[in-house]
Structures are given as structure tokens and as C-alpha cells.
Design an enzyme around this catalytic site. Structure first.
Site: not given
Ligand code: NAD
Ligand code: TYD
Length: 339
Positions: A125-127, A157, A153
Site C-alpha cells: 500500500t502507498d500508506e 504493511k 496498519y
Molecule cells: P479487505 O479487508 O476487504 O479484505 C481482506 C481479506 O483478507 C478478507 O477477505 C479477509 O477475510 C482476509 N483475511 C484477513 N486475515 C486473514 C488471514 N489471517 N488469513 C487469510 N485471510 C485473511 O481488504 P482489501 O481492501 O481488499 O485489501 C486487500 C489488500 O490490498 C491488503 O493487503 C491491503 O493492504 C491492500 N491495499 C488495499 C487498498 C484499498 O484501498 N483497499 C489500497 C492499497 C493496498
Molecule cells: P478509509 O476508507 O478508512 O481509507 P484510508 O484511511 O486507508 O485512506 O478512509 C479514507 C479517508 O476518509 C481517510 O482520510 C479517513 C476518512 N474517513 C472519514 O472521514 N470518515 C469515515 O467514517 C471513514 C471510514 C474515513
């Protein structure tokens, strides 16, 4: 090719499964997911009908089970999406983030090293880069920037990324890492900003905006993330990190207002609440390396993608209603209980 996709019942993992089944019908996908609160097997209902798809319920931290899966399924490529992903939850309970995101990744890396794979692709992740100031729009995250994670988090990562690179250097494991900006699209768990705003607005409930809503995120439509991963895991250079993003920066309040406008809901639903602890100000990706080396381009503009996403949630009301009611957690029992 056999591809092991962990975290496949989550948001991006499930979209990736559908992307792959359509784009590469010659490949076989084995999905491994623990079905935590964030995993929803209903999301994979259609995939479960496909003969090239197999679902295994399991925890990436469970070494015995993971090794058994590698022994039996012999994956060529591993794509590790499995993670705890919600920043607010990591602030409340960091331990599970270290267990899954660091410990679980390490178990997968061990298995990949032991059994051999052509590529281990870690979804980063970019975070991990920390944040950028709001008054420096000229700054972007680049792959060689130092890691400066702010939340438990992002720290977990970042640790997983470091372990992945260490296995490459120490054991010669073929790896790539991609670091993407915030995704949006179908099947995102409604604790994250965009689906949360959609479902609460639909129910005429207040919309919590942290702080003043001026934090900036760089939004990418989930299918554009999937196409980038597909390219990187096949053609990316071994041992390299690739940033993924589409220069779609918006501050949170703008995103919230846009969704309310689209749904025809009043801005009076917006409630400013206490800010998140350590809240990152701005994320912004420089995706030039991925574009230049792999010819990747995002296809969906934010204005189109946000409309498609809202329409999807309106058309799939039962999907998120099952989550909000907790019913989705019975689905595995219903599908697999007697097998
Ligand atoms: P999500 O929370 O929707 O899904 C995570 C999945 O992982 C779930 O299905 C959960 O059941 C499974 N999981 C959790 N713990 C587990 C374990 N111990 N063993 C097996 N499975 C397990 O997350 P997402 O948003 O789909 O993110 C997926 C990946 O992408 C993550 O690694 C996250 O860090 C990365 N990512 C997400 C974003 C975003 O904007 N959502 C951006 C950049 C990177
Ligand atoms: P989020 O979807 O949790 O993603 P991330 O924190 O990984 O970027 O949040 C996106 C942005 O929205 C973040 O700046 C936090 C803000 N946010 C709110 O203002 N209200 C909310 O209820 C949530 C879940 C997030």
C-alpha cells in the site's frame, strides 16, 4: 498456471479473481481466505461456479495448513492480498495486524521458499510512505522513498514489504511488490469511506467526516488496480517495487459531497467528528515506473468510476444489507456446512 490468491473473499482480492477468470481462462485460481469479518463468501458466489476456481477457508498464519495447501495445489504464482486493512481498527487493536500482516506474510514466504514458485507478489500500500503535506502538490510518492508508516496498519504493511524483500535477497525468492493508492469499486466492505457514505446516505443516516474533511486520498478504480497487478506479477522485474495510482486526488469532503449529490441526498447529513489519531494528510502516487516499464494505464476516470460504484451499490442492496445485518457470516456454513 496455478495461482494462489490469498484474501480472495475481500474487496480487491475478489475483484482480482473475477478479473483473472475472465482475462485468463487458461489459469487456475486457488483462493485462500480466513473469512474474517471482512471476508464475504457471497462475493465469490459466481466464481464458485467456475471449474477453474477453488476456494479454501484457511488462515495464512496457520503454517501447517498453508504448507499442506502448497504441497497439494503447487501454485506457480502467489498473490498475497490477505490482511487486516482498516486503519481505525489498527488504532484500536494493533496486535491482529502484526499477526496477520507480518506473521501471515512470513508463513506464506516460508512456504513459497520451501516449495518454490515462479513469483511471489506482495500486495502493498502507498500508506507505507507516510503522508505528504497539503501545501506541496508537487510532491508524490516514489518507490525509492524511505518508509515512514504512521498507523499500526501501515507499519505492519511496511514490515511485510521488508520481509518480502529480505526473502528475495536472502533466499533468492522471486518477488515483486506493488503499492497502490486508495481503491474504490464493487464489493468494498462498508466500513471504508466510499461504501460507508453510500449506504448511510441511502438509509438517511449521518455521514461521519473526520476532522475538517481536508485530507486528500488518491482514488483508483479497483479494476485498474487488478490490471496493474496482473502485469506486474507476470512481467515485472524480480525484486522490484511498483507504485500504482492514477492521479485522482480528492479531499474527503469533496468525495462525500459528490456521493450525496449523485444520490440526491442533502449535505445536512454530513457530521464532522473527532479526527482519526495520527491521520495522514495526503497520499499521492507517482506511477511513472509502472507505466514506463509495463505500459500500464488506468482506464477509469474518477468521475465515471464513482458513478459506476454508486450504481453498483444501489443494484446490489442485498449484498451490503447482509453485511450490515451480519447475515453474510452464515453463508459459509450454508454452502459448506454439510460438505
Ligand atoms: P479487505 O479487508 O476487504 O479484505 C481482506 C481479506 O483478507 C478478507 O477477505 C479477509 O477475510 C482476509 N483475511 C484477513 N486475515 C486473514 C488471514 N489471517 N488469513 C487469510 N485471510 C485473511 O481488504 P482489501 O481492501 O481488499 O485489501 C486487500 C489488500 O490490498 C491488503 O493487503 C491491503 O493492504 C491492500 N491495499 C488495499 C487498498 C484499498 O484501498 N483497499 C489500497 C492499497 C493496498
Ligand atoms: P478509509 O476508507 O478508512 O481509507 P484510508 O484511511 O486507508 O485512506 O478512509 C479514507 C479517508 O476518509 C481517510 O482520510 C479517513 C476518512 N474517513 C472519514 O472521514 N470518515 C469515515 O467514517 C471513514 C471510514 C474515513
Amino acid at each position: 498456471m496455478n495461482i494462489l490468491v490469498t484474501g480472495a473473499a475481500g474487496f480487491i482480492g475478489s475483484n482480482f479473481v473475477y478479473y483473472m477468470l475472465e482475462k485468463h481462462p487458461e489459469d487456475r485460481i486457488v483462493a485462500l481466505d480466513a473469512l474474517t469479518y471482512a471476508g464475504n463468501l457471497e462475493t465469490l458466489e459466481e466464481a464458485l461456479e467456475n471449474k477453474n476456481f477453488k476456494f479454501i477457508k484457511g488462515d495464512i498464519y496457520d503454517k501447517k495448513h498453508v504448507f499442506e495447501i502448497f504441497r497439494e495445489e503447487k501454485p506457480d504464482i502467489v498473490v498475497n492480498f490477505a490482511a487486516e486493512t482498516h486503519v481505525d481498527r489498527s488504532i484500536e487493536d494493533p496486535g491482529i495486524f502484526v499477526r496477520t500482516n507480518v506473521g501471515g506474510t512470513q508463513v506464506l514466504l516460508d512456504a513459497a521458499t520451501e516449495f518454490g514458485v515462479t513469483r511471489f507478489h506482495q500486495i502493498g500500500t502507498d500508506e507505507v510512505y507516510g503522508d505528504l503535506p497539503l501545501d506541496r502538490p508537487d510532491l508524490f510518492f516514489k518507490e525509492d522513498m524511505p518508509l515512514k508508516a504512521s498507523s499500526p496498519y501501515s507499519a505492519s504493511k511496511a514490515s511485510a514489504d521488508l520481509l518480502t524483500m529480505a526473502y528475495h535477497r536472502t533466499y533468492g525468492l522471486p518477488v515483486t511488490i506493488s503499492r497502490c493508492s486508495n481503491n474504490y469499486g464493487p464489493y468494498q466492505f462498508p466500513e471504508k469511506l466510499i461504501p460507508l457514505v453510500i449506504y448511510r446516505a441511502e438509509n438517511d443516516e449521518s455521514i461521519p467526516v473526520y476532522g475538517t474533511g481536508d485530507n486528500v486520498r488518491d482514488w483508483l478504480y479497483v479494476m485498474d488496480h487488478c490490471s496493474a497487478i496482473d502485469l506486474i506479477m507476470r512481467d515485472g522485474r524480480d525484486g522490484e517495487i511498483y507504485n500504482i495510482g492514477g492521479h485522482n486526488e480528492r479531499n474527503n469532503i469533496t468525495v462525500v459531497r459528490r456521493i450525496l449529490e449523485y444520490l440526491g441526498k442533502p449535505e445536512s447529513l454530513i457530521t464532522f467528528v473527532t479526527d482519526r489519531k495520527g491521520h495522514d494528510k495526503r497520499y499521492a502516487i507517482d506511477p511513472e515506473k509502472t507505466k514506463k516499464e509495463l505500459g500500464w494505464e488506468p482506464e477509469t476516470r474518477f468521475e465515471d468510476g464513482i458513478g459506476m460504484t454508486i450504481d453498483w451499490y444501489l443494484e446490489h442492496r442485498s449484498w451490503w444489507e447482509h453485511i450490515v445485518s451480519g447475515d453474510y457470516q452464515n453463508y459459509y456454513q450454508k454452502m459448506y456446512g454439510d460438505r
